[in-house]
Design an enzyme around this catalytic site. Structure first.
Site, mmCIF file in Angstrom:
data_model
loop_
_atom_site.group_PDB
_atom_site.id
_atom_site.type_symbol
_atom_site.label_atom_id
_atom_site.label_comp_id
_atom_site.label_asym_id
_atom_site.label_seq_id
_atom_site.Cartn_x
_atom_site.Cartn_y
_atom_site.Cartn_z
ATOM 1 N N ARG A 199 0.556 -0.775 -0.183
ATOM 2 C CA ARG A 199 0.021 -0.098 0.150
ATOM 3 C C ARG A 199 0.836 1.279 -0.616
ATOM 4 N NH1 ARG A 199 -5.195 0.151 3.550
ATOM 5 N NH2 ARG A 199 -3.769 -0.127 5.881
ATOM 6 N N THR A 208 -0.689 7.730 -0.906
ATOM 7 C CA THR A 208 -2.161 7.108 -1.948
ATOM 8 C C THR A 208 -2.954 6.344 -1.359
ATOM 9 O OG1 THR A 208 -0.713 5.802 -3.162
ATOM 10 C CG2 THR A 208 -1.217 8.647 -3.615
ATOM 11 N N ASP A 239 -1.962 -3.997 12.590
ATOM 12 C CA ASP A 239 -1.380 -4.126 11.567
ATOM 13 C C ASP A 239 -0.948 -5.740 11.449
ATOM 14 O OD1 ASP A 239 0.757 -4.752 10.121
ATOM 15 O OD2 ASP A 239 0.461 -2.859 9.092
ATOM 16 N N ASP A 254 2.615 -6.964 10.536
ATOM 17 C CA ASP A 254 3.238 -6.350 11.941
ATOM 18 C C ASP A 254 3.375 -7.595 13.051
ATOM 19 O OD1 ASP A 254 5.040 -4.727 10.646
ATOM 20 O OD2 ASP A 254 4.007 -2.731 11.346
HETATM 21 N N1 URA Z 1 -3.902 -3.851 7.011
HETATM 22 C C1 URA Z 1 -3.838 -4.648 8.025
HETATM 23 O O1 URA Z 1 -3.015 -4.947 8.561
HETATM 24 N N2 URA Z 1 -4.805 -4.200 9.324
HETATM 25 C C2 URA Z 1 -5.727 -3.593 8.571
HETATM 26 O O2 URA Z 1 -6.206 -2.647 9.800
HETATM 27 C C3 URA Z 1 -5.797 -2.868 7.543
HETATM 28 C C4 URA Z 1 -5.195 -3.104 6.370
#
Ligand code: URA
Length: 209
Positions: A104, A108, A200, A203
């Site tokens: 990502r 943007t 995330d 992570d």
């Molecule tokens: N990616 C993630 O790991 N968590 C989110 O909340 C959105 C995208």
């Protein structure tokens, strides 16, 4: 219109609650993602075709069923999708695995493909794309676009948590792709994280940050 399958099984719901807890550590988070992926995969493969065969049991000949027809490939979206691979291949060990690298863009939030390595015979396989989080839907749509370009006609998308925005985006771009998820959350925050979500997922699976 593609179907949205929410896997309301108590074990899935219970394990998703554990995933959400910010105090759940990397080891447990990783194990939970794998286990939940296995349960969701069980539902996503419910329509695999069967054929009848005969097997000799110690007692008699049994007319019995085995999976037949087109073979399967799983395609994790890197990085977080990798966390689901152990779980889904525990159920379908003969499946091949393709890898799709999409990140990502921080400003943007658009999806940028940086890597793709698919089995040679991908066009002859049914494909289940796996990514724990269906947030904006940009990565999912980009991954489905790429896999369709390779000639794949039967694609499903599997995640653990989705947002309504992500589901709408996939359905609009790819109405033929069914979505399998453990839960649909409220929506996205200004950073495009799912609320309440799990944070995330990449992570938390890999212990980064
Ligand atoms: N990616 C993630 O790991 N968590 C989110 O909340 C959105 C995208």
């Amino acid at each position: 219109m593609a179907n949205l399958h929410i896997i309301n099984h108590p074990l899935v719901q219970h394990k998703i609650s554990l995933l959400r807890d910010k105090n759940t550590g990397t080891k447990e988070f990783r194990e939970l993602v794998s286990e939940i992926a296995m349960f969701i995969c069980y539902e996503a493969t419910r329509d695999l075709p069967l054929k009848e065969i005969e097997i000799e049991t110690p007692v008699a000949v049994a007319k019995t069923k085995v999976i037949s027809g087109r073979k399967l490939a799983f395609v994790p979206i890197l990085r977080a999708g990798l966390g689901m691979v152990d779980g889904v291949t525990a159920l379908v060990p003969a499946a091949k695995i393709g890898h799709m690298g999409i990140f990502r863009q921080p400003d943007t939030k658009e999806a940028v493909k940086y890597y793709s390595k698919m089995p040679d015979d991908i066009a002859e396989r049914d494909v289940i794309i796996v990514d724990p989080m269906l947030a904006t839907g940009h990565s999912a749509v980009a991954a489905i676009d790429e896999i369709k370009k390779l000639g794949v006609s039967n694609i499903k998308f599997m995640c653990i948590v989705c947002s309504p925005e992500g589901v709408d985006k996939v359905r609009e771009a790819h109405p033929d792709v069914d979505i399998y998820t453990g839960v649909m959350d409220q929506g996205l925050n200004e950073d495009k994280y799912i609320v309440p979500g799990v944070g995330d997922a990449g992570d938390r699976i890999f212990g980064t940050r």
